[in-house]
Design a protein around this motif. Sequence first.
Motif, PDB file in Angstrom:
ATOM      1  N   GLU A  15     -50.053   7.140   4.338  1.00 33.37           N
ATOM      2  CA  GLU A  15     -50.116   7.177   3.007  1.00 33.37           C
ATOM      3  C   GLU A  15     -48.815   7.076   2.206  1.00 33.37           C
ATOM      4  OE1 GLU A  15     -52.795   6.932   0.788  1.00 33.37           O
ATOM      5  OE2 GLU A  15     -54.067   6.998   2.657  1.00 33.37           O
ATOM      6  N   ARG A  16     -47.895   7.234   3.109  1.00 35.40           N
ATOM      7  CA  ARG A  16     -46.419   7.061   2.439  1.00 35.40           C
ATOM      8  C   ARG A  16     -46.293   5.614   1.962  1.00 35.40           C
ATOM      9  NH1 ARG A  16     -42.662   4.292   2.423  1.00 35.40           N
ATOM     10  NH2 ARG A  16     -43.500   2.925   4.063  1.00 35.40           N
ATOM     11  N   ARG A  17     -45.943   5.571   0.515  1.00 31.78           N
ATOM     12  CA  ARG A  17     -45.324   4.335   0.020  1.00 31.78           C
ATOM     13  C   ARG A  17     -44.267   4.309  -0.743  1.00 31.78           C
ATOM     14  NH1 ARG A  17     -49.152   3.648   2.430  1.00 31.78           N
ATOM     15  NH2 ARG A  17     -51.203   3.064   1.653  1.00 31.78           N
ATOM     16  N   SER A  18     -43.467   3.132  -0.833  1.00 34.71           N
ATOM     17  CA  SER A  18     -42.488   3.108  -1.645  1.00 34.71           C
ATOM     18  C   SER A  18     -43.090   2.902  -3.164  1.00 34.71           C
ATOM     19  CB  SER A  18     -41.706   1.716  -1.444  1.00 34.71           C
ATOM     20  OG  SER A  18     -41.001   2.176  -0.106  1.00 34.71           O
ATOM     21  N   ILE A  19     -42.570   3.780  -4.111  1.00 33.14           N
ATOM     22  CA  ILE A  19     -43.058   3.932  -5.354  1.00 33.14           C
ATOM     23  C   ILE A  19     -41.915   3.747  -6.312  1.00 33.14           C
ATOM     24  CG2 ILE A  19     -44.459   5.108  -7.205  1.00 33.14           C
ATOM     25  CD1 ILE A  19     -46.101   6.582  -4.879  1.00 33.14           C
ATOM     26  N   TYR A  20     -41.857   2.804  -7.138  1.00 32.98           N
ATOM     27  CA  TYR A  20     -40.505   2.310  -7.660  1.00 32.98           C
ATOM     28  C   TYR A  20     -40.438   3.071  -9.193  1.00 32.98           C
ATOM     29  CZ  TYR A  20     -41.183  -1.225  -4.347  1.00 32.98           C
ATOM     30  OH  TYR A  20     -41.226  -1.833  -3.039  1.00 32.98           O
ATOM     31  N   PRO A  21     -39.167   3.233  -9.585  1.00 35.79           N
ATOM     32  CA  PRO A  21     -38.885   4.009 -10.777  1.00 35.79           C
ATOM     33  C   PRO A  21     -39.839   3.544 -12.029  1.00 35.79           C
ATOM     34  CG  PRO A  21     -36.689   3.726  -9.621  1.00 35.79           C
ATOM     35  CD  PRO A  21     -37.816   2.764  -9.086  1.00 35.79           C
ATOM     36  N   ALA A  22     -40.129   2.208 -12.312  1.00 36.74           N
ATOM     37  CA  ALA A  22     -40.783   1.946 -13.350  1.00 36.74           C
ATOM     38  C   ALA A  22     -42.116   2.266 -13.277  1.00 36.74           C
ATOM     39  CB  ALA A  22     -40.939   0.289 -13.359  1.00 36.74           C
ATOM     40  N   GLN A  23     -42.740   2.757 -12.147  1.00 35.66           N
ATOM     41  CA  GLN A  23     -43.951   3.444 -12.052  1.00 35.66           C
ATOM     42  C   GLN A  23     -44.194   5.018 -12.386  1.00 35.66           C
ATOM     43  OE1 GLN A  23     -44.215   1.758  -8.022  1.00 35.66           O
ATOM     44  NE2 GLN A  23     -46.578   1.688  -8.516  1.00 35.66           N
ATOM     45  N   TYR A  24     -42.771   5.624 -12.562  1.00 38.88           N
ATOM     46  CA  TYR A  24     -42.757   7.219 -12.695  1.00 38.88           C
ATOM     47  C   TYR A  24     -43.128   7.423 -14.040  1.00 38.88           C
ATOM     48  CZ  TYR A  24     -39.840   6.822  -8.585  1.00 38.88           C
ATOM     49  OH  TYR A  24     -39.052   6.520  -7.130  1.00 38.88           O
ATOM     50  N   THR A  25     -43.526   8.671 -14.279  1.00 39.04           N
ATOM     51  CA  THR A  25     -44.222   9.240 -15.579  1.00 39.04           C
ATOM     52  C   THR A  25     -43.134   9.614 -16.532  1.00 39.04           C
ATOM     53  OG1 THR A  25     -44.704  11.277 -14.703  1.00 39.04           O
ATOM     54  CG2 THR A  25     -46.384   9.865 -14.419  1.00 39.04           C
ATOM     55  N   GLY A  26     -42.066   9.974 -15.942  1.00 40.71           N
ATOM     56  CA  GLY A  26     -40.953  10.562 -16.753  1.00 40.71           C
ATOM     57  C   GLY A  26     -40.982  12.044 -16.546  1.00 40.71           C
ATOM     58  N   GLU A  27     -42.051  12.699 -16.119  1.00 40.04           N
ATOM     59  CA  GLU A  27     -42.198  14.190 -16.036  1.00 40.04           C
ATOM     60  C   GLU A  27     -41.363  14.634 -14.857  1.00 40.04           C
ATOM     61  OE1 GLU A  27     -44.830  17.616 -16.797  1.00 40.04           O
ATOM     62  OE2 GLU A  27     -45.172  15.490 -17.224  1.00 40.04           O
ATOM     63  N   PRO A  28     -40.517  15.747 -14.924  1.00 43.25           N
ATOM     64  CA  PRO A  28     -39.416  16.002 -13.955  1.00 43.25           C
ATOM     65  C   PRO A  28     -40.214  16.434 -12.765  1.00 43.25           C
ATOM     66  CG  PRO A  28     -39.531  17.620 -15.660  1.00 43.25           C
ATOM     67  CD  PRO A  28     -40.319  16.544 -16.076  1.00 43.25           C
ATOM     68  N   VAL A  29     -39.541  16.217 -11.656  1.00 43.51           N
ATOM     69  CA  VAL A  29     -40.051  16.988 -10.102  1.00 43.51           C
ATOM     70  C   VAL A  29     -39.460  18.342 -10.045  1.00 43.51           C
ATOM     71  CG1 VAL A  29     -39.920  16.361  -7.949  1.00 43.51           C
ATOM     72  CG2 VAL A  29     -40.388  14.582  -9.271  1.00 43.51           C
ATOM     73  N   ASP A  30     -40.248  19.161  -9.590  1.00 46.06           N
ATOM     74  CA  ASP A  30     -40.087  20.505  -9.405  1.00 46.06           C
ATOM     75  C   ASP A  30     -38.684  20.329  -8.206  1.00 46.06           C
ATOM     76  OD1 ASP A  30     -39.416  23.218  -8.540  1.00 46.06           O
ATOM     77  OD2 ASP A  30     -41.513  23.549  -8.987  1.00 46.06           O
ATOM     78  N   GLU A  31     -37.757  21.242  -8.597  1.00 49.43           N
ATOM     79  CA  GLU A  31     -36.406  21.085  -7.507  1.00 49.43           C
ATOM     80  C   GLU A  31     -36.845  21.358  -6.424  1.00 49.43           C
ATOM     81  OE1 GLU A  31     -32.085  22.573  -8.527  1.00 49.43           O
ATOM     82  OE2 GLU A  31     -32.548  20.975  -9.505  1.00 49.43           O
ATOM     83  N   LYS A  32     -37.827  22.444  -6.327  1.00 49.76           N
ATOM     84  CA  LYS A  32     -38.308  22.928  -4.786  1.00 49.76           C
ATOM     85  C   LYS A  32     -38.677  21.757  -4.271  1.00 49.76           C
ATOM     86  CE  LYS A  32     -41.650  25.706  -2.418  1.00 49.76           C
ATOM     87  NZ  LYS A  32     -41.467  24.933  -1.240  1.00 49.76           N
ATOM     88  N   VAL A  33     -39.159  20.962  -4.595  1.00 47.08           N
ATOM     89  CA  VAL A  33     -39.786  19.542  -3.813  1.00 47.08           C
ATOM     90  C   VAL A  33     -38.529  18.842  -3.247  1.00 47.08           C
ATOM     91  CG1 VAL A  33     -40.837  17.270  -3.934  1.00 47.08           C
ATOM     92  CG2 VAL A  33     -41.885  19.201  -5.143  1.00 47.08           C
ATOM     93  N   ILE A  34     -37.215  18.591  -4.171  1.00 48.21           N
ATOM     94  CA  ILE A  34     -36.154  18.124  -4.000  1.00 48.21           C
ATOM     95  C   ILE A  34     -35.565  18.882  -2.591  1.00 48.21           C
ATOM     96  CG2 ILE A  34     -33.911  17.094  -4.358  1.00 48.21           C
ATOM     97  CD1 ILE A  34     -36.419  15.917  -6.006  1.00 48.21           C
ATOM     98  N   LYS A  35     -35.392  20.045  -2.816  1.00 52.53           N
ATOM     99  CA  LYS A  35     -34.874  21.048  -1.848  1.00 52.53           C
ATOM    100  C   LYS A  35     -35.703  21.009  -0.576  1.00 52.53           C
ATOM    101  CE  LYS A  35     -32.559  24.300  -4.784  1.00 52.53           C
ATOM    102  NZ  LYS A  35     -32.416  25.556  -5.403  1.00 52.53           N
ATOM    103  N   ASP A  36     -37.054  20.895  -0.540  1.00 53.84           N
ATOM    104  CA  ASP A  36     -37.760  20.633   0.767  1.00 53.84           C
ATOM    105  C   ASP A  36     -37.577  19.180   1.408  1.00 53.84           C
ATOM    106  OD1 ASP A  36     -39.265  23.063   0.192  1.00 53.84           O
ATOM    107  OD2 ASP A  36     -41.091  22.064  -0.249  1.00 53.84           O
ATOM    108  N   MET A  37     -37.343  18.301   0.391  1.00 53.54           N
ATOM    109  CA  MET A  37     -36.921  17.073   1.051  1.00 53.54           C
ATOM    110  C   MET A  37     -35.543  16.801   1.805  1.00 53.54           C
ATOM    111  SD  MET A  37     -38.199  14.576  -2.347  1.00 53.54           S
ATOM    112  CE  MET A  37     -37.418  13.034  -1.573  1.00 53.54           C
ATOM    113  N   ILE A  38     -34.720  17.681   1.003  1.00 52.73           N
ATOM    114  CA  ILE A  38     -33.341  17.777   2.008  1.00 52.73           C
ATOM    115  C   ILE A  38     -33.272  18.428   3.097  1.00 52.73           C
ATOM    116  CG2 ILE A  38     -32.102  16.420   0.179  1.00 52.73           C
ATOM    117  CD1 ILE A  38     -31.299  19.045  -1.028  1.00 52.73           C
TER     118      ILE A  38
END
Length: 197
Positions: A15-38
């Motif tokens: 299910e992993r996909r490359s999803i491009y910035p033009a498809q983003y909603t503008g809603e911020p992603v929770d920083e916890k998700v970013i911390k999980d990613m890194i």
Amino acid sequence: MPDFNSELVNQLLKERRSIYPAQYTGEPVDEKVIKDMIENANWAPTHRYTEPWRFMVFSGDGLKKLADFQSNLYKEASTRAGNFDESKFQKLATKPLLSSHIIAIGMVRDPKESVPEVEEVSSVAMAVQNMYLTATGHGVGCYWGTGGVTFYEEAKPFFKLGAKDRLLGFLYVGSINKEKWPKGKRRPIDDKVEWVY
């Protein structure tokens, strides 16, 4: 041994996909998700434990700093070379602002150069795959791009990279409409594998 769920892993990978910035909603992603990613990126395979990945995370006003830096560097370099393109300049100045976060992807060369560079680049790519999969698990869109100033030597100091290090691009991250998650497509794996017994 931990109790793994292989079906869940298979689903996540497919299910992993490359999803491009033009498809983003503008809603911020929770920083916890970013911390999980890194954090998950940090568990990528690494030859001799060189752990060559380095990340710089831009969000909020930081996105504007990145946009200004890359568009101005492009303008300087392309004007010198005589191939400045106003539309490319505008894209570099505005595209980062479509994302919730952008993660600059760096590869720091082992000072002893005891590991072939291709292995270090491969380790960083696996770290990025870990980030992709983590984002997918959270239902967050991301896209690894190598455009803009990725291959400009003069960009390295901004990202705290040395002369032998490499900037390997940017991971754009944003919230998406989960009902519009793109369908995947691949040619059959049998076309790409030869079994030798």
